[in-house]
Scaffold this motif. Structure first.
Motif, PDB file in Angstrom:
ATOM      1  N   ARG A  17     -28.690  41.843 -29.245  1.00 50.53           N
ATOM      2  CA  ARG A  17     -27.442  42.753 -28.964  1.00 50.53           C
ATOM      3  C   ARG A  17     -26.738  43.168 -30.105  1.00 50.53           C
ATOM      4  O   ARG A  17     -26.901  42.593 -31.134  1.00 50.53           O
ATOM      5  CB  ARG A  17     -26.735  42.147 -27.900  1.00 50.53           C
ATOM      6  N   ARG A  19     -23.677  43.754 -32.589  1.00 51.28           N
ATOM      7  CA  ARG A  19     -22.984  42.948 -33.325  1.00 51.28           C
ATOM      8  C   ARG A  19     -22.964  41.541 -32.981  1.00 51.28           C
ATOM      9  O   ARG A  19     -21.879  41.063 -32.428  1.00 51.28           O
ATOM     10  CB  ARG A  19     -21.542  43.758 -32.880  1.00 51.28           C
ATOM     11  N   PRO A  20     -24.107  40.709 -33.041  1.00 55.35           N
ATOM     12  CA  PRO A  20     -23.910  39.486 -32.630  1.00 55.35           C
ATOM     13  C   PRO A  20     -23.408  38.649 -33.928  1.00 55.35           C
ATOM     14  O   PRO A  20     -23.068  39.466 -35.033  1.00 55.35           O
ATOM     15  CB  PRO A  20     -25.704  39.212 -32.776  1.00 55.35           C
ATOM     16  N   ALA A  21     -23.269  37.550 -33.768  1.00 54.37           N
ATOM     17  CA  ALA A  21     -22.829  36.462 -34.783  1.00 54.37           C
ATOM     18  C   ALA A  21     -23.858  35.666 -35.533  1.00 54.37           C
ATOM     19  O   ALA A  21     -25.055  35.850 -34.592  1.00 54.37           O
ATOM     20  CB  ALA A  21     -21.650  35.546 -34.251  1.00 54.37           C
ATOM     21  N   MET A  23     -24.542  32.861 -35.600  1.00 53.97           N
ATOM     22  CA  MET A  23     -24.727  31.719 -34.550  1.00 53.97           C
ATOM     23  C   MET A  23     -25.762  32.285 -33.536  1.00 53.97           C
ATOM     24  O   MET A  23     -26.491  31.405 -32.882  1.00 53.97           O
ATOM     25  CB  MET A  23     -23.367  31.046 -34.151  1.00 53.97           C
ATOM     26  N   PRO A  46     -20.060  31.901 -42.806  1.00 50.56           N
ATOM     27  CA  PRO A  46     -19.562  31.029 -41.712  1.00 50.56           C
ATOM     28  C   PRO A  46     -20.564  31.668 -40.752  1.00 50.56           C
ATOM     29  O   PRO A  46     -20.910  32.686 -40.475  1.00 50.56           O
ATOM     30  CB  PRO A  46     -18.266  31.171 -41.214  1.00 50.56           C
ATOM     31  N   ASP A  47     -21.147  30.357 -39.466  1.00 49.16           N
ATOM     32  CA  ASP A  47     -22.118  30.965 -38.758  1.00 49.16           C
ATOM     33  C   ASP A  47     -21.423  31.834 -37.499  1.00 49.16           C
ATOM     34  O   ASP A  47     -21.684  32.210 -36.548  1.00 49.16           O
ATOM     35  CB  ASP A  47     -22.650  29.760 -38.116  1.00 49.16           C
ATOM     36  N   THR A  48     -19.969  32.159 -37.859  1.00 49.33           N
ATOM     37  CA  THR A  48     -19.425  32.847 -36.794  1.00 49.33           C
ATOM     38  C   THR A  48     -19.155  34.462 -37.187  1.00 49.33           C
ATOM     39  O   THR A  48     -18.784  35.197 -36.483  1.00 49.33           O
ATOM     40  CB  THR A  48     -17.853  32.580 -36.675  1.00 49.33           C
ATOM     41  N   ASP A  49     -19.817  34.722 -38.758  1.00 46.86           N
ATOM     42  CA  ASP A  49     -19.886  35.932 -39.191  1.00 46.86           C
ATOM     43  C   ASP A  49     -20.648  36.913 -38.444  1.00 46.86           C
ATOM     44  O   ASP A  49     -21.812  36.527 -37.832  1.00 46.86           O
ATOM     45  CB  ASP A  49     -20.507  35.963 -40.653  1.00 46.86           C
ATOM     46  N   PRO A  50     -20.087  38.078 -38.210  1.00 49.73           N
ATOM     47  CA  PRO A  50     -20.872  39.174 -37.617  1.00 49.73           C
ATOM     48  C   PRO A  50     -22.097  39.825 -38.296  1.00 49.73           C
ATOM     49  O   PRO A  50     -22.084  39.764 -39.676  1.00 49.73           O
ATOM     50  CB  PRO A  50     -19.538  40.253 -37.336  1.00 49.73           C
TER      51      PRO A  50
ATOM     52  N   GLU B  12     -15.112  38.273 -35.008  1.00 48.23           N
ATOM     53  CA  GLU B  12     -15.938  37.190 -35.001  1.00 48.23           C
ATOM     54  C   GLU B  12     -15.900  36.553 -36.571  1.00 48.23           C
ATOM     55  O   GLU B  12     -16.299  35.362 -36.608  1.00 48.23           O
ATOM     56  CB  GLU B  12     -17.299  37.121 -34.742  1.00 48.23           C
ATOM     57  N   VAL B  23     -16.319  31.032 -46.444  1.00 52.02           N
ATOM     58  CA  VAL B  23     -17.898  30.773 -46.683  1.00 52.02           C
ATOM     59  C   VAL B  23     -18.304  29.809 -45.637  1.00 52.02           C
ATOM     60  O   VAL B  23     -19.339  29.579 -45.285  1.00 52.02           O
ATOM     61  CB  VAL B  23     -18.119  30.131 -48.127  1.00 52.02           C
TER      62      VAL B  23
END
Ligand SMILES: [Zn+2]
Ligand SMILES: [Zn+2]
Lengths: 66, 325
Positions: A17, A19-21, A23, A46-50, B12, B23
């Motif tokens: 979809r 703008r996913p992150a 993760m 980070p796994d929260t990054d868009p 996010e 990071v």
């Protein structure tokens, strides 16, 4: 939107979809975020990054074994 | 200020307390960390673990078990940083060449080069030299002989490696044997000892692992220290990458078994409930005095192996049973 992801030496095209992150993409691939680190366009994020159109992800497996 | 605006645009994403791009998102702490603050936090944590548990003291000769992988490379890197300039503490590294085709040669080369860069003495010892055959050759024998009871390569490898490491460390005068074991390894070991009901093994865990038994006067075992025992594996990997350490990321081609299931179980829980690996280890540490009490008196009697002279619970030690008979 399609994102190009390399993981374990293979390239995957993942449909997501808007703008996913990071993760969300891992989840879609069935990869536990606890077991990997992700480079977005060459930088660890980070796994929260868009993630946006044109971004290239590289998933590095970091837990030992299997 | 710029960071805050950017944060709103990309809800996010994440920024470190210093304003730099993160990071890493450390979920069990609810924090975002930039490269600088992430590396600092790992070094602080390792130092705190060393201090809290008195892992290193003046006069120590520390032998690091170096595989060339991320964990042992990072622990050697941090120790050489922490101990830099300490003339009263000696640091050196030892690697074991198990003889696994296509896996070991490259990582050993990396290990040797890394030690050269750090100015740390390094020695390699091979299964072939110590036992007369490599792990690959041994597994060939096992495959050809269906009567051999123990068939898993990890058993031959692990038993041989622990034996040689302890022997090497002792013969080179080490007072501590340092390994790169991380929080994931420790939490897995807690579960496995519980599942197997191995209370004696469990009683020997903890921050400083000492296999010697009180009644034994001159111990043949070198106490083992694990400065990374409170750092998750993924964070050790990130530290190694961010520090540009040349590490061998390939996995041992032989691994498998129940440890894998424990690992996946813990990682699945950790993804849902951040911090669970810490809780497993913390709870175990609290129980440890009680476990030691229960295990006391049930220790195997320590003999000397009649073949090699190393400590053994029977007439012949496990290593000689597997490798030399
Ligand atoms: Zn920062
Ligand atoms: Zn023996």
């Amino acid at each position: 939107m399609q994102i190009t992801v390399s993981y374990l030496g293979k390239r995957h095209e993942v449909d997501v979809r808007e703008r996913p992150a990071v993760m969300d993409i891992l989840k879609k691939m069935g990869v536990n975020p606890e077991t990997v680190l992700v480079r977005k366009n060459g930088e660890i994020v980070p796994d929260t990054d868009p993630v946006g159109p044109g971004d290239v992800l590289e998933v590095l497996k970091v837990v030992s074994g299997g | 200020m710029e960071a805050q605006i950017a944060f709103k645009e990309r809800p996010e994403g994440g920024y470190c307390k210093c304003g730099r791009k993160a990071v890493f998102s450390r979920k069990y702490e609810g924090s975002y960390l930039c490269k600088h603050h992430f590396c600092l936090s790992i070094e602080k944590k390792a130092k705190r673990t060393i201090r809290q548990h008195n892992m290193i003291k003046s006069g120590d000769r520390i032998c690091v078990a170096l595989s060339g992988g991320k964990d042992s490379s990072a622990v050697l890197y941090i120790l050489s940083k922490v101990l830099n300039g300490r003339k009263d503490i000696d640091l050196f590294a030892v690697s074991i060449d198990e003889g696994i085709h296509g896996y070991r040669p490259e990582s050993l080369e990396i290990a040797a080069k890394f030690c050269e860069q750090l100015g740390v003495k390094h020695r390699t010892l091979s299964f072939k030299a110590a036992f007369g055959k490599s792990l690959d050759e041994k597994m060939g024998e096992v495959a050809a002989d269906p009567s051999m009871r123990i068939r898993e390569s990890c058993t031959y490898c692990g038993v041989g490696r622990r034996y040689l490491m302890n022997r090497m460390a002792r013969l080179s005068g080490a007072t501590k044997l340092c390994t790169g074991h991380n929080l994931d390894d420790e939490a897995q070991a807690v579960l496995l000892n519980y599942i197997r009901g191995d209370l004696f093994r469990a009683s020997r865990m903890g921050p400083v692992t000492d296999w010697s038994i009180k009644k034994e006067s001159d111990s043949m075992f070198i106490p083992r220290i694990k400065p990374f025992r409170e750092i998750p594996e993924r964070e050790v990997a990130l530290y190694a990458i961010l520090k540009g350490l040349d590490i061998h990321m390939d996995e041992c081609p032989n691994v498998g078994g129940i440890r894998f299931e424990a690992r996946d179980f813990l990682n699945n829980l950790e993804a849902k409930y951040p911090g669970i690996k810490f809780t497993v280890l913390e709870t175990f540490d609290k129980l440890l005095p009680a476990i030691r009490q229960v295990a006391e008196g049930n220790e195997p009697r320590l003999l000397r192996c009649r073949i090699c002279g190393e400590p053994a619970s029977r007439e012949v030690c496990k290593t000689c049973e597997l490798w030399r008979l």
